[in-house]
Design an enzyme around this catalytic site. Structure first.
Site, mmCIF file in Angstrom:
data_model
loop_
_atom_site.group_PDB
_atom_site.id
_atom_site.type_symbol
_atom_site.label_atom_id
_atom_site.label_comp_id
_atom_site.label_asym_id
_atom_site.label_seq_id
_atom_site.Cartn_x
_atom_site.Cartn_y
_atom_site.Cartn_z
ATOM 1 N N HIS A 1 0.761 -1.284 -0.025
ATOM 2 C CA HIS A 1 0.001 -0.063 0.047
ATOM 3 C C HIS A 1 0.814 1.305 0.058
ATOM 4 O O HIS A 1 0.669 2.125 -0.766
ATOM 5 C CB HIS A 1 -1.102 0.100 1.270
ATOM 6 N N ARG B 1 -2.332 -6.419 -8.198
ATOM 7 C CA ARG B 1 -0.892 -7.486 -7.840
ATOM 8 C C ARG B 1 -1.141 -8.733 -8.713
ATOM 9 O O ARG B 1 0.161 -8.844 -9.154
ATOM 10 C CB ARG B 1 -1.091 -8.238 -6.436
#
Ligand code: PNS
Length: 174
Positions: free
Chosen positions: A28, A101
């Site tokens: 993050h 991802r």
């Protein structure tokens, strides 16, 4: 004159990076740093989801995010408990940032982005590829490792590592 391509307040480009952040990870943080370079203001906003039972309260998650983003002057931390598109309007923001991802993430993210666009066609989602270093990383995996007192020092910022240690003290077995 505004040609409609830059409709944000005062012509500044405002993006919102929404998420659960339970807790915030290095993945993050990497997205926060990179997105902050692309926009005048980046609002990192924690979803206060009453149907989930998070490890960290919204207040704790906001505090951790504030701590790790304190060196980024154009990053604000906030929380919301509403439809994301409505929250975006309240902030006069038109760009949602999401990290991706893997292909697995993409399906869910595409569904969310398309639905948000259906709800408000003035809102766009910009995907940023997660740094490959963190492509295996998730908040859930971090919590699982921390619960069994594994080493998470490469996975989360130090302040989050400390907070996890307080949640899962060494003298208490899972
Ligand atoms: O970190 P997460 O849990 O993947 O984040 C998901 C989040 C917070 C972005 C998403 O659940 C959301 O936007 N929730 C707010 C409610 C909403 O607008 N739902 C419709 C989205 S299609």
């Amino acid at each position: 004159m505004n040609d409609g391509t830059n409709r944000e307040a005062g012509n500044s480009r405002i993006a919102v990076y929404p998420g659960s952040f339970d807790p915030v990870t290095m993945g993050h943080l990497d997205i926060i740093r990179r997105a902050a370079k692309q926009f005048d203001r980046l609002i990192v906003s924690v979803l206060n989801n009453t149907t989930k039972s998070p490890l960290f309260s919204v207040e704790e998650r906001v505090e951790l995010l504030k701590e790790i983003a304190k060196d980024l002057p154009n990053v604000e931390v906030d929380y919301f408990r509403d439809l994301l598109v409505r929250y975006m309007r309240s902030k006069q923001a038109h760009i949602i940032i999401r990290g991706i991802r893997s292909v697995t993430d993409f399906e869910y993210e595409l569904q969310m982005a398309s639905m948000n666009r259906q709800l408000d066609e003035g809102i766009d989602t910009i995907f940023m590829m997660t740094n490959p270093k963190y492509s295996y990383l998730s908040s859930s995996i971090v919590k699982e490792i921390a619960k069994f007192h594994g080493n998470v020092s490469d996975l989360v910022p130090p302040v989050v590592e400390e907070a996890l240690r307080r949640k899962y003290p060494l003298d208490r077995q899972p």
